[in-house]
Design a protein around this motif. Sequence first.
Motif, short mmCIF file in Angstrom:
data_model
loop_
_atom_site.label_atom_id
_atom_site.label_comp_id
_atom_site.label_asym_id
_atom_site.label_seq_id
_atom_site.Cartn_x
_atom_site.Cartn_y
_atom_site.Cartn_z
N LYS A 185 -21.34 7.56 -22.96
CA LYS A 185 -20.76 6.12 -23.46
C LYS A 185 -21.24 5.12 -22.40
O LYS A 185 -21.77 3.96 -22.89
N TYR A 212 -23.68 1.65 -22.63
CA TYR A 212 -23.19 0.59 -22.66
C TYR A 212 -24.15 -0.43 -21.59
O TYR A 212 -24.58 -1.44 -22.08
N THR A 261 -21.04 -12.49 -24.04
CA THR A 261 -21.20 -11.14 -24.58
C THR A 261 -21.38 -10.24 -23.45
O THR A 261 -20.92 -8.99 -23.46
N MET A 297 -18.34 -9.69 -21.53
CA MET A 297 -17.19 -8.81 -22.28
C MET A 297 -17.78 -7.18 -22.09
O MET A 297 -17.11 -6.52 -21.79
N LEU A 298 -19.03 -7.24 -22.28
CA LEU A 298 -19.48 -5.53 -22.20
C LEU A 298 -19.57 -5.08 -20.70
O LEU A 298 -18.95 -4.02 -20.64
N GLU A 301 -15.94 -4.03 -20.14
CA GLU A 301 -15.60 -3.08 -20.68
C GLU A 301 -16.15 -1.51 -20.12
O GLU A 301 -15.49 -0.75 -19.95
N LYS A 312 -14.25 -1.20 -16.83
CA LYS A 312 -13.06 -0.39 -17.09
C LYS A 312 -13.26 1.18 -17.54
O LYS A 312 -12.17 1.81 -17.02
#
Lengths: 505, 505
Positions: free
Chosen positions: A18, A22, A48, A51-52, A55, A58
């Motif tokens: 995953k 990303y 954008t 934001m990614l 993510e 995180k």
Amino acid sequence: MEQNVEQVLSSFRQLVRKISSYHEALGLLGWDLRTGAPRKGAEMRADTIGMLSTEVFKLSISEEMGSYIDFLSRSEIFDQLSDIDQRSVTECRKEYERSQKVPPEKIQKYSSLTTHAQTVWEEAKHNNDFQGFEPMLAEIVDMNREFIDYWGVKDTRYDTLLDMYEPDMTVAKLDAVFDRLKSRLVPLLQKIQESSDKPDNSFLKQEYDLKKQEEIGLFLLEQMGYDFQAGRLDESEHPFATGLNPGDVRITTHYYPEDLMSAIFSSLHEGGHALYEQNISADLVGTPLATGTSMGIHESQSRFWENIVGRSRVFWDHYYDKLQSLFPDQLADVTKEQFYRAANMVENSLIRIEADELTYNLHIIVRYEIEKMIFNENLAVADLPKVWNSKYEEYLGITPPNDAQGVLQDVHWSGGDFGYFASYSLGNMYAAQITQTMRKELPEFEQWIAAGDLLPIKEWLSDKIYRYGKSRTPSELIMAITGEELNPDYLADYLEEKYTEIYKL
Amino acid sequence: MEQNVEQVLSSFRQLVRKISSYHEALGLLGWDLRTGAPRKGAEMRADTIGMLSTEVFKLSISEEMGSYIDFLSRSEIFDQLSDIDQRSVTECRKEYERSQKVPPEKIQKYSSLTTHAQTVWEEAKHNNDFQGFEPMLAEIVDMNREFIDYWGVKDTRYDTLLDMYEPDMTVAKLDAVFDRLKSRLVPLLQKIQESSDKPDNSFLKQEYDLKKQEEIGLFLLEQMGYDFQAGRLDESEHPFATGLNPGDVRITTHYYPEDLMSAIFSSLHEGGHALYEQNISADLVGTPLATGTSMGIHESQSRFWENIVGRSRVFWDHYYDKLQSLFPDQLADVTKEQFYRAANMVENSLIRIEADELTYNLHIIVRYEIEKMIFNENLAVADLPKVWNSKYEEYLGITPPNDAQGVLQDVHWSGGDFGYFASYSLGNMYAAQITQTMRKELPEFEQWIAAGDLLPIKEWLSDKIYRYGKSRTPSELIMAITGEELNPDYLADYLEEKYTEIYKL
């Protein structure tokens, strides 16, 4: 393996896959922004990307990740894992622990600071105003000093930063290597400057049709084995390579109407980065290992193809006829020998990114020594211009007339990338050392190049380096290939031999 | 507003903005795949798209989303919200509730099924083998029947599917509208077929230089007000438009060497979609409202620019000279009138996507009636070819010689997009109805087009439609603009008038 280990391993693999996805999306968003995204979408695009990035960060420090790593790192379990799983766990643990050590609000603050600093630096460079950038640079340096405390010091404080770009590289190793290199290159440069038989490269600065420049670039990329089914060539302001996955590794170049060699050499350079990423083993896809092992090894490949191959006499023995036939008006009267010498002109210029194969290393040593002083000797940011200028005088024999052409020239510090510069010279040294082994193992090395048969060279590099991706450390690779640790003499020997001949020293 | 409401609202806005960012990334990943991504990266790319789609779906049905929607929907709170926030909450609630009603494993299964079905359909079409696709199509139909039960039936079962693409559209409304349209278009088509004075379009099928085709396409896009600072034109197998955000709305076309009009009309068509998305108000960016309000309204804009403007006599009165001067060899002897008639040739062909402005609607009515039979009368999938062929004979006067050119021709059903087809004809009807009002409010409508002054038309549409994005429903828009509900007579009047003149009926 127990049921439970299988389960955790499978969840861990899903999570790292995953994260890879990303990164692929982020890679494309960035590539697009630099190659042709509409101007008016740039602001939303920045959001954008932000934001990614958040993510994926995180995920890499998530409790979930922490629990997998903890479990899989227990020695009785770790020992059962495959080599790839072990290396993946180790890689994730490294990033996890690094990120865990710094309070999130500091990371947030640093991220805003370096984003903002980019603009401030650009303006300061434009206005030749070091004072305008100084307070912000000082803040970035201070935060890096703080981060070193969080991350922990191994040997010297600067080692902590170097390790981020070149795992296991230390000041102790680099000092020895760079001192040796400097001791051989500085006198060589002096001799070159004193030579009475210098090349003339003025014919390279005529007007060269851009379409034909593209044609020769595409042709050479194909020759070196760049796979256009797994990549594409575009134009951007500054050339770069970006690997979204081994099946999609894109490169860019920039064509200048009055400079024949810029696009050719940047295509070979980025093509070298791309060959590395395209030839990473399929087993590693979707793991954190499906990328180059370090900045230095990556740079060794771009510089191998650009310099050791692309600036060699045998290379142009074969390809010069084609180039000449594309540009008869400009090159009809230029001999192969004149061309080869022009493509290898040495100039003690002020600007790193315009430097030749030899002086480039001196530009890097200046930066390395200054960064080391900042972090190991608390050199004040206010003193940077003075130190910069005196080192340029000492190693390159020139003093920048202003800070724009001096200490302000590079983007790296505004982004906080301390420890990065050494990679460029490491690349040159690795490349020369690897070539030395290659010449032994492939005695036809020069004949092949002279015959335009570059693919066996690519295959050898794939076998020795590319396929491993990040599943070997730089020092493991170098040791396995060449049987010894990094040794700067190979680069110095190569440069001495090459320039002694070109400059008839 | 209370503190607590402000806080929830702010968190809600952040969440929908995050969802928008995922959609932007997904939009780019899809665009890239269709315009030039390297073939060998396609598999990993599919994974990445799947992963990000799952993430964004999870966000839209997350507990977090549920709690914001619940709270903000309480009437005492909802009433305090701004119009944009109210519409955003309503939009999110609609998607949230729809998704909550179906068990996740059914959604997962349906997603795999329709992905797989795409390949099976392609093969079946290629082999002209309906039986090869039938079992899978039956399964897709069955799952849609199940979904209708989960989602709930309003009036008829098919209404539940129609509402997904055209909010508030019902079988009751569409039956009336399509019956009326059919009753006027079928006789018109018969008269056209009987006409003894038919256009000749053979000169459009000569060899036309692709670069010049691109040149005229770019020119016309600029003329209609497509903003190249907020978009770009590329090539792809099938033309499409994709809005990443209002500052980045991309279109593609496909150039055919032996078809002059295909790329021109597809550029005007996709340009119409793009004008809509580029001119959405900045207030709506980052909300679920920053997109077209429905498929039907979106299609009304592509068809307005392609057909009502781009296939009009006044349009070519102005632009034909330019076209002729680009292609003197092919068009020197072709008069404006011959060209205009050729560009408006009517043919009762078998294939929807090649159909003209008139018969297109009959292709749609066939599909609408069949889908209605599937979901409201339990028509068996095995009977589709028979029903399909008999309706083609009845409305278009032709029977497909095989299923590849009949019931297997469209991609939609393999993707489960039942309820979508009506949008195309709705677009035609909306466009004609809106044009009727525009002509009243802008009496210079035709003079402007004849003078190549298209921007006031774009401005009027921006003011009446584009800027609102999804913050008005289709019926609100149509009522506000035209003062009445959807009325098929405007389209029928327009087509009758146009073709009576062209075919001298």
